[in-house]
Design an enzyme around this catalytic site. Structure first.
Site, mmCIF file in Angstrom:
data_model
loop_
_atom_site.group_PDB
_atom_site.id
_atom_site.type_symbol
_atom_site.label_atom_id
_atom_site.label_comp_id
_atom_site.label_asym_id
_atom_site.label_seq_id
_atom_site.Cartn_x
_atom_site.Cartn_y
_atom_site.Cartn_z
ATOM 1 N N ARG A 1 77.238 44.571 45.034
ATOM 2 C CA ARG A 1 76.695 45.642 45.861
ATOM 3 C C ARG A 1 76.266 46.870 45.057
ATOM 4 O O ARG A 1 75.367 47.598 45.465
ATOM 5 C CB ARG A 1 77.770 46.085 46.858
ATOM 6 C CG ARG A 1 77.364 47.229 47.757
ATOM 7 C CD ARG A 1 78.563 47.776 48.521
ATOM 8 N NE ARG A 1 78.167 48.777 49.480
ATOM 9 C CZ ARG A 1 77.866 50.030 49.171
ATOM 10 N NH1 ARG A 1 77.927 50.427 47.926
ATOM 11 N NH2 ARG A 1 77.496 50.878 50.117
ATOM 12 N N GLU B 1 75.594 34.679 61.707
ATOM 13 C CA GLU B 1 75.498 34.061 60.386
ATOM 14 C C GLU B 1 75.365 32.544 60.459
ATOM 15 O O GLU B 1 74.787 31.920 59.570
ATOM 16 C CB GLU B 1 76.714 34.451 59.550
ATOM 17 C CG GLU B 1 76.752 35.931 59.166
ATOM 18 C CD GLU B 1 77.162 36.861 60.296
ATOM 19 O OE1 GLU B 1 77.737 36.362 61.295
ATOM 20 O OE2 GLU B 1 76.910 38.072 60.213
ATOM 21 N N SER C 1 71.789 46.405 53.783
ATOM 22 C CA SER C 1 72.900 46.201 52.844
ATOM 23 C C SER C 1 72.462 45.282 51.711
ATOM 24 O O SER C 1 72.625 45.600 50.539
ATOM 25 C CB SER C 1 74.103 45.560 53.538
ATOM 26 O OG SER C 1 74.570 46.337 54.604
ATOM 27 N N ARG D 1 71.793 45.678 43.929
ATOM 28 C CA ARG D 1 71.081 45.191 45.112
ATOM 29 C C ARG D 1 69.621 45.612 45.097
ATOM 30 O O ARG D 1 68.757 44.914 45.616
ATOM 31 C CB ARG D 1 71.799 45.606 46.391
ATOM 32 C CG ARG D 1 72.150 47.055 46.528
ATOM 33 C CD ARG D 1 72.931 47.255 47.835
ATOM 34 N NE ARG D 1 73.347 48.637 48.010
ATOM 35 C CZ ARG D 1 73.731 49.161 49.152
ATOM 36 N NH1 ARG D 1 73.763 48.409 50.247
ATOM 37 N NH2 ARG D 1 74.094 50.424 49.249
ATOM 38 N N ASP E 1 84.675 49.115 52.223
ATOM 39 C CA ASP E 1 84.847 48.416 53.502
ATOM 40 C C ASP E 1 86.155 47.631 53.551
ATOM 41 O O ASP E 1 86.596 47.220 54.616
ATOM 42 C CB ASP E 1 83.652 47.495 53.783
ATOM 43 C CG ASP E 1 82.485 48.262 54.394
ATOM 44 O OD1 ASP E 1 82.735 49.285 55.062
ATOM 45 O OD2 ASP E 1 81.328 47.845 54.200
HETATM 46 C C1 LIG Z 1 80.284 38.821 61.353
HETATM 47 C C2 LIG Z 1 79.744 40.100 60.811
HETATM 48 N N1 LIG Z 1 78.450 40.181 60.463
HETATM 49 C C3 LIG Z 1 77.935 41.310 59.977
HETATM 50 C C4 LIG Z 1 78.720 42.420 59.815
HETATM 51 C C5 LIG Z 1 78.127 43.713 59.253
HETATM 52 N N2 LIG Z 1 78.026 44.721 60.328
HETATM 53 C C6 LIG Z 1 78.974 45.669 60.504
HETATM 54 S S1 LIG Z 1 78.663 46.651 61.839
HETATM 55 C C7 LIG Z 1 77.224 45.807 62.172
HETATM 56 C C8 LIG Z 1 76.381 46.218 63.343
HETATM 57 C C9 LIG Z 1 77.197 46.258 64.606
HETATM 58 O O1 LIG Z 1 76.410 46.643 65.677
HETATM 59 P P1 LIG Z 1 77.095 46.928 67.077
HETATM 60 O O2 LIG Z 1 77.951 45.767 67.441
HETATM 61 O O3 LIG Z 1 76.017 47.277 68.025
HETATM 62 O O4 LIG Z 1 78.083 48.124 66.768
HETATM 63 P P2 LIG Z 1 77.867 49.688 66.981
HETATM 64 O O5 LIG Z 1 76.485 49.918 67.478
HETATM 65 O O6 LIG Z 1 78.873 50.070 68.005
HETATM 66 O O7 LIG Z 1 78.117 50.318 65.662
HETATM 67 C C10 LIG Z 1 77.015 44.794 61.263
HETATM 68 C C11 LIG Z 1 75.868 43.877 61.275
HETATM 69 C C12 LIG Z 1 80.071 42.305 60.174
HETATM 70 N N3 LIG Z 1 80.917 43.327 60.052
HETATM 71 N N4 LIG Z 1 80.556 41.135 60.676
#
Ligand SMILES: Cc1ncc(C[n+]2csc(CCOP(=O)(O)OP(=O)(O)O)c2C)c(N)n1
Ligand SMILES: Cc1ncc(C[n+]2csc(CCOP(=O)(O)OP(=O)(O)O)c2C)c(N)n1
Ligand SMILES: [Mg+2]
Ligand SMILES: [Mg+2]
Lengths: 300, 322, 300, 322
Positions: free
Chosen positions: D173, D64, D43, D16, D123
């Site tokens: 990754r 997305e 990421s 990456r 993951d």
């Molecule tokens: C559909 C989707 N897009 C992107 C991700 C990657 N991702 C995992 S956690 C996250 C951020 C989540 O933020 P939030 O909902 O505020 O959770 P928290 O602050 O409680 O960790 C992302 C973008 C994912 N898991 N699913």
């Protein structure tokens, strides 16, 4: 199978953006909207396929856009400074095609080929086939995010053109609409205007029955859009709202156009049956008569 | 064996009406069955179920992702949900829901894909589904079933509901030709059916094109070419043993499907042959492109699935055997 | 590679739903939430992988749910009358696992296998592997619609159990959330409660920077949900809100839990770096010390 | 020819990071290039582009579907967008946007799928992408490219940006093994590359497993088995001519990919062979199931992509030639 193409539409004049909204102009555009409905009726009757209800409800909005508000050059459909129209509720393209044809983008004679094999007038718009179609449409829910991308690109290039997105009210059930709404608000895309054909009916029933949309203005305000609330079959209100949207700064604007699905034909109005059904010969004749009366009331 | 297929085909009958009728019938067999649609119940004909079982029917609006997820929640609560929307929307708009929760999470949801293939012909390419079988076949744990005529729709819907996991059930929008004898057609998920026997080559087919394949085979027989016809109504799990047997016994295969020639039935058969018994294969289907608006039969012909396309594919396959 | 599993957590008592929220109970649950943070820190430090920030912020909510509000039977994870928990922000499952383990669903000894090959504690929860996990999670955006399906099925069966959905605030960017919100409101699913971990930070920055969420209560109200607005690290407020949500009729409830991502470790709080990064040995030690202090303040 | 592949592989290097560096480099070559990410720029490493070209970078949040549609709007406005998110999200959550607007609407968007295959190993299965290649390969008009090492990422990213239509560009990754000599590796989209010659069988491979395939081939050579190794970095349009030539000249093929054995590289090659030159094919990849959480190399080994899996597939293929 196809009835002969008897063109009866008298298109309106083109009133460039900025033209004062005189009573004559309003009458001319209103009349044309009714005549476009007649054209649409014929097109759908011809091959017995297409979407009447949502085409009829958007007649005034599209007429206002194409014959007044949009900056376009039919000779140069890809003119970089053109205003963009994203017709997100693509199933209602039977109304988009006459507006584009009479505005000069392609010969009105082609209109009666709608949905035939080899026609450029596909069941849902295809950009590679027809000049001026910005993006394909059909699957609902795309317009806002695509419009946001276009508005953003325009801003990056320092261009002042505007991006108009036409949505259905049932279409607002769709998640991607709200993703796009968030993105457009984040980037404060004031070159973007969405117009919701708020006709109260989707495919299988009223929005109240299928998926309630109210409080609609609260929804958009909570997503940080500027909201204008109008009657979409009132040409003066449509024209004024489009002007007002030009004056909004720092946020996108949505125009909620309250109106009637199947507008103009009494037995079609508000009935989801007419979302996608073609008329019988008797229904065709009855509808034609009502639409002609509608057009006549604006003759002067 | 010959008695599975009617000597004379029946009168064309609406596939979606046959599906709606079957849904209603199943509603009685399966008391925990619920039916969902995403504002297209008059297209997919689940409205027929709604009319009889209003309290077991749900219209979630134009929200295909929620359609699948709501069904997932119901499946994990002991219901047997049949989710309905256009085939292309299951295969694209709601695919992440299908993958995460039906395939990976093994939620026992039946996904009834209306308007499969080119059958939503007048709505044009966005609404047609040229790639759904390839897409859904690639997901672990998901069965893929394509019925072909009204009898097949009814019998396979029952098997689909009895199947212990999620199933993608692909339907046609239009009038289709009744091909099978009600009494002799007895499909099992995962088992292909030999509809006509023959030694020169095998046509492996699914969906509404089965009728055309039988006609093509009958026509070839008049020219002295004897083709075996196999209905592969289940693309996944695909019937490997039968495929290999046909390769061994007839030496050349032709797949016929209302789908791109990439990754669907043709892809499944190509994979089995390459792995087990390589022989020439001709794949009849859409040539990796989008179609257009127009009458259904005209599109099938224009986009590579005419009877002539089938017979000449058989002839090409025979040629390659030599 | 793995540090030995030195279990230090003293789980709280289980206070069945309806138990009066005494100061002792609040202290016990609050202390446990801090100790669960310690457990999470160890789990993530162990294999240097996992999501700390969003696990720390949801500690009080999950502790309140598992040790008081949810009706569960660890002996019968599939008891049909159980309350459902849909942990939609699945990346934060490092906090879900200790709560489930200490509530009796599986041996706490397994916690230190988190994210190892062959572990039942997958990087994101897998329902086939671990008893009590209702649905897999990881891809964001599913919880509300799945919860709606479960709440609806419960109502059809005349069951009174409730469905709780835990969401991230960044997760609200996602269209499917709003589709689910519409569906739940249409069907007036008052057995459904969503809890938003409104910690102001998503993966790549603050919500203000990445995707503004305000006005958050207006959004949910405009989607016809009942809204409760609380501080999610205040155990008494969490407990009261869960009780209040039980009293809402005719619409689903959302609890906006305002809090802090990385809560409990000063250098992690509010910093998106700690969304998914593992600590160094020094950071681990410093964090441990702060969390221990946090727990101690509730000792009595 | 031998000079394309290094005699001794380089030190593992973050794929990456190599991608992020390449993005920045391309930013200079292509002034109309814009980069988008959906709250995962740390990421996918598009944050490196953001750091240099903040005004050409857009973070649309966890959305997305909007990611792709915003990119579509920009593409139709003369920009050259590179959209970034996890591979599985392009292949599922945003697939309808990809199909309708990139494939059908021909919006010239480059879709950079981060965390491809099993590389988001810790993951777990939801975040891994076992089916993305099958899914995206089934869509008309979309090219599918899978680079394998840092040099390949850089060179193929440039080709991808020059390609006149939408491309799905699948990334890894983790740390990957530098395989190619910078100066001699000169990939063209749609053209496979013979990395090692051999007469006994051909390994057709893509992605990070190319390194393992070369090692396997070198090991087999010590046992007197001489295997040709072809890097098929473009799955679509797949290099039919080269595939047929290998079938003809070596008589047996093995595909190796970090993907289910259904519909991806193995599917593409099986289709070409069945249509043009049937020979035995062994497909190395994930056996149509979801994987699990764990270290990357351990997963590759456990789920069927170890060096031993490759060598024994070659031996099986040779056996079948007889
Ligand atoms: C559909 C989707 N897009 C992107 C991700 C990657 N991702 C995992 S956690 C996250 C951020 C989540 O933020 P939030 O909902 O505020 O959770 P928290 O602050 O409680 O960790 C992302 C973008 C994912 N898991 N699913
Ligand atoms: C994503 C998606 N789901 C379903 C459909 C099928 N469909 C076409 S039009 C329509 C109803 C649209 O209702 P509305 O947005 O209110 O449009 P209008 O009333 O203006 O016709 C539906 C469900 C579709 N085209 N796209
Ligand atoms: Mg409507
Ligand atoms: Mg957050």
């Amino acid at each position: 199978m196809a009835t002969t193409s008897n063109i009866t539409v008298r298109p309106p004049r083109v009133y460039p953006r900025g033209t004062c909204h005189s009573p004559e102009m309003i009458a001319d555009l209103s009349r044309a909207a009714w005549e476009f409905r007649i054209q649409v009726l014929r097109m759908i009757y011809n091959y017995k396929t297409g979407h009447l209800g949502g085409a009829f409800s958007i007649a005034e909005v599209l007429t206002a856009l194409f014959f007044h508000h949009l900056r376009l050059d039919p000779e140069r459909p890809d003119w970089p400074e053109r205003d963009r129209l994203i017709f997100s509720k693509g199933h209602a393209c039977a109304m988009l095609y006459p507006c584009r044809a009479y505005r000069g983008f392609f010969p009105p004679e082609e209109l009666m080929t709608f949905r035939a094999l080899d026609s450029r007038l596909q069941g849902h718009p295809e950009r590679q086939k027809l000049p001026g179609i910005e993006v394909p449409a059909g699957p609902l829910g795309h317009g806002v995010a695509i419009g946001a991308g276009m508005a953003h690109a325009a801003r990056m290039d320092g261009r002042r053109h505007r991006v108009y997105v036409v949505l259905g009210d049932g279409e607002l059930n769709s998640g991607p609409i709200w993703e796009g709404a968030l993105v457009a608000a984040k980037y404060q895309l004031d070159q973007l205007v969405a117009i919701v054909d708020y006709n109260g009916v989707q495919q299988t029933g009223t929005t109240t029955h299928v998926m309630p949309t109210e409080p609609i203005t609260d929804k958009w305000r909570a997503f940080n859009w500027h909201v204008l609330d109008i009657h979409e079959h009132n040409m003066a209100e449509v024209l004024d709202a489009l002007d007002q949207a030009d004056e909004v700064h720092g946020r996108p604007t949505v125009i909620i156009g309250r109106g009637t699905k199947g507008k103009g034909v009494s037995f079609m109005e508000g009935d989801s049956y007419w979302h996608g059904a073609p008329p019988t010969p008797e229904q065709f004749a009855a509808a034609l008569q009502e639409l002609r009366k509608g057009a006549e009331q604006w003759e002067r | 064996m010959g008695t599975i297929v009617r000597e004379t085909f029946g009168e064309p009958f609406s596939a979606r009406k046959a599906y709606g009728q079957a849904l209603v019938e199943m509603g009685e067999h399966f008391p925990n069955m619920v039916v969902l649609s995403a504002d297209v119940s008059n297209s997919d004909h689940s409205f027929m179920f709604e009319a009889v079982y209003p309290e077991r029917f749900f219209n979630v609006g134009i929200a295909e992702q929620a359609l699948v997820d709501v069904a997932v929640g119901m499946a994990h609560s002991g219901k047997l949900p049949v989710a309905n929307t256009f085939a292309f929307l299951f295969a694209t708009r709601a695919l992440e829901q299908v993958r995460t929760h039906c395939a990976y999470g093994e939620a026992n949801v039946k996904l009834a894909g209306a308007y499969g293939g080119l059958s939503d012909s007048f709505d044009g390419p966005t609404h047609q589904s040229e790639s759904d079988l390839a897409i859904l076949r690639s997901l672990p744990n998901l069965a893929v079933v394509v019925p072909s005529d009204p009898v097949s729709i009814r019998k396979l819907l029952k098997k689909t509901l009895e199947w212990p996991g999620p199933v993608y059930f692909r339907l046609c929008r239009n009038e289709v030709i009744p091909v099978f004898h009600e009494n002799n057609y007895d499909p099992e998920i995962g088992k292909g059916i030999v509809l006509m026997d023959g030694k020169d080559a095998t046509i492996v087919c699914c969906g509404v094109l089965v009728a055309r394949c039988i006609e093509a085979a009958r026509q070839l027989a008049r020219d002295g070419i004897f083709v075996r016809v196999v209905e592969m109504h289940t693309l996944k799990p695909v019937d490997e043993e039968l495929t290999v047997r046909c390769a061994r016994e007839t030496g050349a295969l032709v797949t016929v499907e209302e789908h791109t020639v990439i990754g669907g039935l043709g892809g499944a058969v190509a994979e089995v042959l390459a792995a087990r018994h390589p022989v020439p294969l001709e794949r009849v289907g859409v040539a990796d492109r989008f179609a257009e608006t127009g009458p259904y039969d005209a599109l099938l012909d224009r986009y590579g699935m005419s009877r002539a396309d089938i017979t000449s594919a058989v002839r090409r396959a025979l040629e390659r055997k030599k």
